[in-house]
Design a protein around this motif. Structure first.
Motif, PDB file in Angstrom:
ATOM      1  N   ALA A  60       1.121  -1.233   0.182  1.00 16.36           N
ATOM      2  CA  ALA A  60      -0.041   0.194  -0.147  1.00 16.36           C
ATOM      3  C   ALA A  60       0.615   1.282   0.030  1.00 16.36           C
ATOM      4  CB  ALA A  60      -1.048  -0.043   1.146  1.00 16.36           C
ATOM      5  N   GLU A  61       2.145   1.570   0.783  1.00 16.92           N
ATOM      6  CA  GLU A  61       2.807   2.917   0.614  1.00 16.92           C
ATOM      7  C   GLU A  61       3.572   2.533  -0.316  1.00 16.92           C
ATOM      8  OE1 GLU A  61       4.184   2.838   5.339  1.00 16.92           O
ATOM      9  OE2 GLU A  61       5.165   1.178   4.123  1.00 16.92           O
ATOM     10  N   ARG A  62       3.489   2.247  -1.628  1.00 16.08           N
ATOM     11  CA  ARG A  62       4.250   2.476  -2.654  1.00 16.08           C
ATOM     12  C   ARG A  62       3.038   3.023  -3.340  1.00 16.08           C
ATOM     13  NH1 ARG A  62       8.480   0.338  -4.861  1.00 16.08           N
ATOM     14  NH2 ARG A  62       9.072  -2.168  -3.732  1.00 16.08           N
ATOM     15  N   PHE A  63       2.066   2.950  -3.297  1.00 14.40           N
ATOM     16  CA  PHE A  63       0.691   3.666  -3.438  1.00 14.40           C
ATOM     17  C   PHE A  63       1.145   5.328  -3.115  1.00 14.40           C
ATOM     18  CE2 PHE A  63      -0.959   0.072  -4.665  1.00 14.40           C
ATOM     19  CZ  PHE A  63      -2.055  -0.124  -6.361  1.00 14.40           C
ATOM     20  N   GLY A  64       1.927   5.103  -1.550  1.00 15.11           N
ATOM     21  CA  GLY A  64       1.398   6.774  -1.283  1.00 15.11           C
ATOM     22  C   GLY A  64       1.346   6.692   0.306  1.00 15.11           C
ATOM     23  N   PRO A  65       1.689   7.458   1.473  1.00 17.52           N
ATOM     24  CA  PRO A  65       1.756   7.329   2.593  1.00 17.52           C
ATOM     25  C   PRO A  65       0.089   6.472   2.961  1.00 17.52           C
ATOM     26  CG  PRO A  65       2.523   9.600   1.805  1.00 17.52           C
ATOM     27  CD  PRO A  65       1.760   8.991   1.021  1.00 17.52           C
ATOM     28  N   LEU A  66       0.435   6.406   4.208  1.00 19.26           N
ATOM     29  CA  LEU A  66      -0.583   5.891   4.949  1.00 19.26           C
ATOM     30  C   LEU A  66      -1.675   6.796   6.182  1.00 19.26           C
ATOM     31  CD1 LEU A  66      -0.654   1.682   5.036  1.00 19.26           C
ATOM     32  CD2 LEU A  66      -0.835   3.350   3.023  1.00 19.26           C
ATOM     33  N   GLU A  67      -2.852   6.533   5.876  1.00 16.05           N
ATOM     34  CA  GLU A  67      -3.776   7.526   6.537  1.00 16.05           C
ATOM     35  C   GLU A  67      -4.268   6.507   8.186  1.00 16.05           C
ATOM     36  OE1 GLU A  67      -6.080   9.724   4.379  1.00 16.05           O
ATOM     37  OE2 GLU A  67      -7.672   8.193   4.249  1.00 16.05           O
ATOM     38  N   ASP A  68      -4.964   6.990   8.639  1.00 18.68           N
ATOM     39  CA  ASP A  68      -5.611   6.020   9.502  1.00 18.68           C
ATOM     40  C   ASP A  68      -6.765   6.222   9.737  1.00 18.68           C
ATOM     41  OD1 ASP A  68      -5.913   4.305  12.445  1.00 18.68           O
ATOM     42  OD2 ASP A  68      -4.075   4.814  12.919  1.00 18.68           O
ATOM     43  N   HIS A  69      -8.126   5.631  10.739  1.00 18.59           N
ATOM     44  CA  HIS A  69      -9.452   6.159  10.285  1.00 18.59           C
ATOM     45  C   HIS A  69      -9.790   5.634  11.978  1.00 18.59           C
ATOM     46  CE1 HIS A  69     -13.452   5.346  10.010  1.00 18.59           C
ATOM     47  NE2 HIS A  69     -12.788   5.779   9.072  1.00 18.59           N
ATOM     48  N   PRO A  70     -10.595   7.622  12.361  1.00 14.81           N
ATOM     49  CA  PRO A  70     -10.896   8.230  13.566  1.00 14.81           C
ATOM     50  C   PRO A  70     -11.718   7.162  14.171  1.00 14.81           C
ATOM     51  CG  PRO A  70     -12.119   9.651  11.847  1.00 14.81           C
ATOM     52  CD  PRO A  70     -11.030   8.332  11.048  1.00 14.81           C
ATOM     53  N   VAL A  71     -12.505   6.595  13.747  1.00 19.78           N
ATOM     54  CA  VAL A  71     -13.655   5.000  14.680  1.00 19.78           C
ATOM     55  C   VAL A  71     -13.378   4.559  14.716  1.00 19.78           C
ATOM     56  CG1 VAL A  71     -16.287   5.232  14.453  1.00 19.78           C
ATOM     57  CG2 VAL A  71     -15.065   7.252  13.886  1.00 19.78           C
ATOM     58  N   ALA A  72     -12.966   3.189  12.953  1.00 19.51           N
ATOM     59  CA  ALA A  72     -12.082   1.848  13.244  1.00 19.51           C
ATOM     60  C   ALA A  72     -10.830   1.710  13.712  1.00 19.51           C
ATOM     61  CB  ALA A  72     -12.007   1.166  11.897  1.00 19.51           C
ATOM     62  N   GLY A  73     -10.587   0.706  14.027  1.00 17.09           N
ATOM     63  CA  GLY A  73      -9.176   0.507  14.680  1.00 17.09           C
ATOM     64  C   GLY A  73      -8.322  -0.261  14.205  1.00 17.09           C
ATOM     65  N   SER A  74      -7.132   0.041  14.380  1.00 16.11           N
ATOM     66  CA  SER A  74      -5.772  -0.032  13.642  1.00 16.11           C
ATOM     67  C   SER A  74      -4.897  -1.661  13.881  1.00 16.11           C
ATOM     68  CB  SER A  74      -5.099   1.110  13.555  1.00 16.11           C
ATOM     69  OG  SER A  74      -5.412   2.295  12.571  1.00 16.11           O
ATOM     70  N   ASP A  75      -3.956  -1.615  13.566  1.00 13.90           N
ATOM     71  CA  ASP A  75      -3.641  -2.998  13.597  1.00 13.90           C
ATOM     72  C   ASP A  75      -1.788  -2.112  14.960  1.00 13.90           C
ATOM     73  OD1 ASP A  75      -1.746  -6.122  13.477  1.00 13.90           O
ATOM     74  OD2 ASP A  75      -0.274  -4.879  13.994  1.00 13.90           O
ATOM     75  N   PRO A  76      -2.001  -3.355  16.019  1.00 13.53           N
ATOM     76  CA  PRO A  76      -0.735  -1.779  17.552  1.00 13.53           C
ATOM     77  C   PRO A  76       0.831  -2.137  16.036  1.00 13.53           C
ATOM     78  CG  PRO A  76      -1.638  -3.735  18.122  1.00 13.53           C
ATOM     79  CD  PRO A  76      -3.067  -3.832  17.020  1.00 13.53           C
ATOM     80  N   GLU A  77       1.089  -3.350  15.714  1.00 16.49           N
ATOM     81  CA  GLU A  77       1.567  -3.520  14.972  1.00 16.49           C
ATOM     82  C   GLU A  77       2.291  -2.960  13.637  1.00 16.49           C
ATOM     83  OE1 GLU A  77       3.230  -7.084  15.430  1.00 16.49           O
ATOM     84  OE2 GLU A  77       3.102  -6.895  17.673  1.00 16.49           O
ATOM     85  N   HIS A  78       1.068  -2.445  13.126  1.00 13.70           N
ATOM     86  CA  HIS A  78       1.313  -1.468  11.753  1.00 13.70           C
ATOM     87  C   HIS A  78       0.153  -0.405  11.075  1.00 13.70           C
ATOM     88  CE1 HIS A  78       2.237  -5.881  11.214  1.00 13.70           C
ATOM     89  NE2 HIS A  78       3.651  -5.095  10.464  1.00 13.70           N
ATOM     90  N   PRO A  79       0.853   1.146  12.078  1.00 14.83           N
ATOM     91  CA  PRO A  79       0.069   1.510  11.790  1.00 14.83           C
ATOM     92  C   PRO A  79      -0.801   2.145  10.237  1.00 14.83           C
ATOM     93  CG  PRO A  79       2.091   2.505  13.556  1.00 14.83           C
ATOM     94  CD  PRO A  79       2.081   0.841  12.704  1.00 14.83           C
ATOM     95  N   GLY A  80      -1.955   2.413   9.945  1.00 14.63           N
ATOM     96  CA  GLY A  80      -1.988   2.454   9.072  1.00 14.63           C
ATOM     97  C   GLY A  80      -3.122   1.699   8.026  1.00 14.63           C
ATOM     98  N   LEU A  81      -2.699   0.164   8.804  1.00 11.16           N
ATOM     99  CA  LEU A  81      -3.213  -0.859   8.590  1.00 11.16           C
ATOM    100  C   LEU A  81      -4.513  -0.657   9.865  1.00 11.16           C
ATOM    101  CD1 LEU A  81      -3.117  -3.720   7.263  1.00 11.16           C
ATOM    102  CD2 LEU A  81      -2.907  -4.946   8.653  1.00 11.16           C
ATOM    103  N   VAL A  82      -6.037  -0.147   8.989  1.00 13.51           N
ATOM    104  CA  VAL A  82      -7.289  -0.730   9.959  1.00 13.51           C
ATOM    105  C   VAL A  82      -7.851  -2.063  10.281  1.00 13.51           C
ATOM    106  CG1 VAL A  82     -10.044   0.185  10.379  1.00 13.51           C
ATOM    107  CG2 VAL A  82      -7.480   1.714   9.479  1.00 13.51           C
ATOM    108  N   ARG A  83      -8.046  -2.572  11.284  1.00 12.90           N
ATOM    109  CA  ARG A  83      -9.066  -3.530  11.116  1.00 12.90           C
ATOM    110  C   ARG A  83     -10.912  -3.200  11.361  1.00 12.90           C
ATOM    111  NH1 ARG A  83      -5.471  -6.858  15.767  1.00 12.90           N
ATOM    112  NH2 ARG A  83      -6.496  -4.530  17.504  1.00 12.90           N
ATOM    113  N   ILE A  84     -11.213  -4.205  10.376  1.00 17.11           N
ATOM    114  CA  ILE A  84     -13.053  -3.917  10.273  1.00 17.11           C
ATOM    115  C   ILE A  84     -13.373  -5.529  10.690  1.00 17.11           C
ATOM    116  CG2 ILE A  84     -14.454  -2.994   8.503  1.00 17.11           C
ATOM    117  CD1 ILE A  84     -12.615  -1.777   6.984  1.00 17.11           C
ATOM    118  N   TYR A  85     -12.932  -5.348  11.811  1.00 17.22           N
ATOM    119  CA  TYR A  85     -13.219  -6.784  12.663  1.00 17.22           C
ATOM    120  C   TYR A  85     -15.436  -7.240  12.823  1.00 17.22           C
ATOM    121  CZ  TYR A  85      -8.618  -7.952  12.809  1.00 17.22           C
ATOM    122  OH  TYR A  85      -7.614  -8.698  12.300  1.00 17.22           O
TER     123      TYR A  85
END
Length: 303
Positions: free
Chosen positions: A79-104
C-alpha cells in the motif's frame, strides 16, 4: 460468461513466482478485473511488478486477487508504494502496523450499518484517500460480498441537461452526520471539531486519467452553492430542489450496469481507486464472523 483474458507482459527482471505474465480476467464491461499469476508479496518488493499493477488499477479501477497469504508487513509495504497511509478516527488499527485498519465484525460486535451504503471512503476529509488495499482475514461461508461502482461511467451516462446543471455545483461531506450520528452529543461534536465538514466538487476530475467523476455518496449532506437565482424561484425550491437532485445523483451508484461484485475468500485482496469508485459492503452474514484489514492511502485535494 467467459472471462476476457489480457496477458499483460511484465518487464524483464520482474520476480514473479508463478509466471512471466500477469493474467487479467475482466469481470464486467466497465469495472473490475481479477489478476492471476502474480504475487502481492512480489508487488510489495519489486518496482516492476508494482508498476504493472498500478497501470492496471487505472484501467480497471478495482483489482482482485485470491490466495495471497502474505505478511501484514508486505500488505503495508504494498500500500505504501502508492503513497503514505492514513489511520481512521473510528475504526481500530493493528497496533504493530499503523495505517492498517482492522474492520472486524464478530460475535462481540453489535450490529451496525455504517458499511451498507454506497460510499467513497472518507470524503469527509479535505483530501479523501487515493485508494485502499483490503484483505479478507476471515469471512463467512456465504455472504459478506462487496460491490464496487464505476462513478466515471455513472457520470458519463447522466442526461446532458443534468451534466449542465451540476457542472459548477459543490457539496458538503460529513463524518458527524454519519459515523458521529450514533455517538453521544459530546463525542459527536468533538469529532466534528477534529474533522470539520469537507467541501468537494460534485463532478471531480481524476488527477491521473483526466476523467470526469460523479463525486457524491453517502457522506454527502447537501449542495453548498445551489441556492442561486438560476435554481431557486421561491424559498421552497431550495431544500426540495437541491435535496431531490442530490438524492437522484447518489442513487446512480445503485445502477447494476456500473457495478462489480466480489465474493471474498480467506487471503483474497482488493485494491481500488477511491477517486473514481464507490463501494458497498453487503451485511447479510451476521452473526457469522467477517474480519478485514485495510490499508488506506492518503489522497489529494479534489478539483
Amino acid at each position: 460468461m467467459t472471462d476476457t483474458i489480457d496477458r499483460t507482459p511484465v518487464p524483464a527482471g520482474a520476480a514473479l513466482r508463478r509466471s512471466s505474465a500477469i493474467e487479467v480476467h475482466r469481470l464486467t464491461t466497465f469495472i473490475g478485473a481479477e489478476l492471476r499469476n502474480v504475487s502481492l508479496a512480489d508487488a510489495a518488493n519489486d518496482p516492476a511488478v508494482f508498476a504493472q499493477i498500478r497501470d492496471l488499477l487505472l484501467r480497471h479501477k478495482v483489482l482482485f486477487f485470491r490466495d495471497q497469504d502474505i505478511s501484514r508487513a508486505d500488505h503495508v509495504k504494498l500500500a505504501e508504494r502508492f503513497g503514505p497511509l492514513e489511520d481512521h478516527p473510528v475504526a481500530g488499527s493493528d497496533p504493530e502496523h499503523p495505517g492498517l485498519v482492522r474492520i472486524y465484525k464478530d460475535l462481540d460486535s453489535r450490529p451496525e450499518h455504517y458499511e451498507n451504503a454506497f460510499h467513497c471512503d472518507a470524503t469527509w476529509r479535505e483530501a479523501p484517500p487515493m485508494g485502499s488495499v483490503l484483505r479478507c482475514v476471515e469471512g463467512p461461508a456465504v455472504g459478506g460480498d462487496t460491490i464496487w461502482v464505476d462513478m466515471v461511467e455513472a457520470y458519463r451516462r447522466l442526461p446532458e441537461h443534468i451534466k449542465v446543471q451540476i457542472a459548477g455545483l459543490r457539496a458538503r461531506h460529513s463524518i458527524e452526520a454519519t459515523f458521529g450520528a450514533a455517538m453521544p452529543i459530546e463525542k459527536r461534536l468533538a469529532l466534528k471539531e477534529t474533522f470539520p465538514d469537507a467541501e468537494h466538487p460534485v463532478v471531480r476530475t481524476h488527477p491521473e486519467t483526466g476523467e470526469k467523476v460523479l463525486f457524491v455518496n453517502a457522506f454527502t449532506t447537501h449542495f453548498t452553492n445551489f441556492h442561486t437565482p438560476e435554481n431557486v424561484r421561491y424559498g421552497f425550491d431550495y431544500t426540495p430542489g437541491g435535496s431531490e437532485l442530490l438524492s437522484y445523483l447518489i442513487r446512480q451508484a445503485s445502477v447494476p450496469e456500473y457495478q462489480v461484485r466480489w465474493r471474498w475468500t480467506k487471503n483474497s485482496f482488493a485494491i481500488w481507486d477511491n477517486r473514481c469508485t464507490q463501494h458497498y459492503a453487503v451485511q447479510d452474514y451476521w452473526p457469522d464472523v467477517r474480519k478485514m484489514e485495510r490499508a488506506g492511502i492518503v489522497g489529494d485535494k479534489t478539483f
